[in-house]
Scaffold this motif. Sequence first.
Motif, PDB file in Angstrom:
ATOM      1  N   THR A   1       0.797  -1.187  -0.008  1.00 42.82           N
ATOM      2  CA  THR A   1      -0.049  -0.029  -0.007  1.00 42.82           C
ATOM      3  C   THR A   1       0.775   1.046   0.080  1.00 42.82           C
ATOM      4  O   THR A   1       0.421   2.240  -0.312  1.00 42.82           O
ATOM      5  CB  THR A   1      -1.037   0.031   1.264  1.00 42.82           C
ATOM      6  OG1 THR A   1      -0.137   0.038   2.335  1.00 42.82           O
ATOM      7  CG2 THR A   1      -2.046  -1.292   1.314  1.00 42.82           C
TER       8      THR A   1
ATOM      9  N   ASN B   1      -1.992   2.107  -4.769  1.00 43.76           N
ATOM     10  CA  ASN B   1      -3.512   2.345  -4.143  1.00 43.76           C
ATOM     11  C   ASN B   1      -4.430   2.401  -5.340  1.00 43.76           C
ATOM     12  O   ASN B   1      -3.958   2.519  -6.338  1.00 43.76           O
ATOM     13  CB  ASN B   1      -3.402   3.557  -3.451  1.00 43.76           C
ATOM     14  CG  ASN B   1      -3.092   4.770  -3.956  1.00 43.76           C
ATOM     15  OD1 ASN B   1      -3.934   5.215  -4.886  1.00 43.76           O
ATOM     16  ND2 ASN B   1      -1.828   5.634  -3.872  1.00 43.76           N
TER      17      ASN B   1
ATOM     18  N   THR C   1     -11.095   5.809  -4.577  1.00 41.08           N
ATOM     19  CA  THR C   1     -11.489   5.847  -3.051  1.00 41.08           C
ATOM     20  C   THR C   1     -12.882   6.647  -3.029  1.00 41.08           C
ATOM     21  O   THR C   1     -13.444   6.554  -2.022  1.00 41.08           O
ATOM     22  CB  THR C   1     -10.075   6.639  -2.689  1.00 41.08           C
ATOM     23  OG1 THR C   1      -9.300   5.782  -3.005  1.00 41.08           O
ATOM     24  CG2 THR C   1     -10.301   7.116  -1.121  1.00 41.08           C
TER      25      THR C   1
ATOM     26  N   ALA D   1       0.642   3.321   6.095  1.00 32.79           N
ATOM     27  CA  ALA D   1       1.723   2.216   6.197  1.00 32.79           C
ATOM     28  C   ALA D   1       2.961   2.662   6.847  1.00 32.79           C
ATOM     29  O   ALA D   1       3.471   1.937   7.287  1.00 32.79           O
ATOM     30  CB  ALA D   1       1.837   1.731   4.529  1.00 32.79           C
TER      31      ALA D   1
END
Length: 288
Positions: free
Chosen positions: A119, A123, A129, A153
Amino acid sequence: MQEKFSFKRGHRARAIFLICDYTFLVLLMIAMVVPLWKIFVDSIDPTSVGARMWPKEWSLDAYRVILSNSSLYRPFLVSVFTTIAGTVIGLAITTLGAYALMQKDMPGQAFFSKVVLITMMFNGGMIATYLTYKNLGLMNHLLAVILPVCVTAYNTILMRSFFDGLPKALFEAATIDGCSQFGCFYRIALPLSKPALASVGLFIGVAMWNDYMHFILYITDLNLQNFQVKIRALILEDALSVASSSVSLGANMLKSATILVVIVPFMLIYPFIQKYFTKGITLGAVKG
């Protein structure tokens, strides 16, 4: 004689290195401090022009205009709330996830570690998203701006590296005494992780305070705008200038004062957690 010459040569090389190192750090400090000082001068001097680095006149009218604008109070509180809530939620999820990933005997530990690493490079993109948050019904909800920022992350890996550096004997002794995994996390890992918590908390807090794009994407309710979005809107609409029509202000006073008002909160907080922040970064970099 040769050893003495070698010692002098090594001492001279170290001295040259220290001189170059300190020179570079001083230049770096100047490169960061001078722009801030220039912004401060522009915010208080109505006559400031060009590269003048010292004010000829002093005036706090720009700050009075900004702080007396009632339309900024609610966005400021929204920013404070999202920053505090995002930092608390982010620290809770990051520490729990990092502690789970450091368990070598956890089923699928290697797989989940790789998923977290992936990640950092890949993405779903902005459109995917956006559609995800829309389908979850989070549009015009503060969770839509808190969740994308509070967990990353990088922070999870940094926290896991810090946990990996803790003495394993402490966890083994606690387990022998009957302490559960959550008990080891709460009673041993967290109390020893104040430097890392301060570092990660500062990362999350700064990101939440400066967040702009997520509010533009997911928040259309004017009552839920944060401080940065509202400040930008007022500057573009020249609303602050209208509010200050009875006050004589320089061309850049309001903009410069606005910049300082936005960054001052964390400038005041950072000195109190600097020692934890520095130690957390150092310890987190020992193991990866």
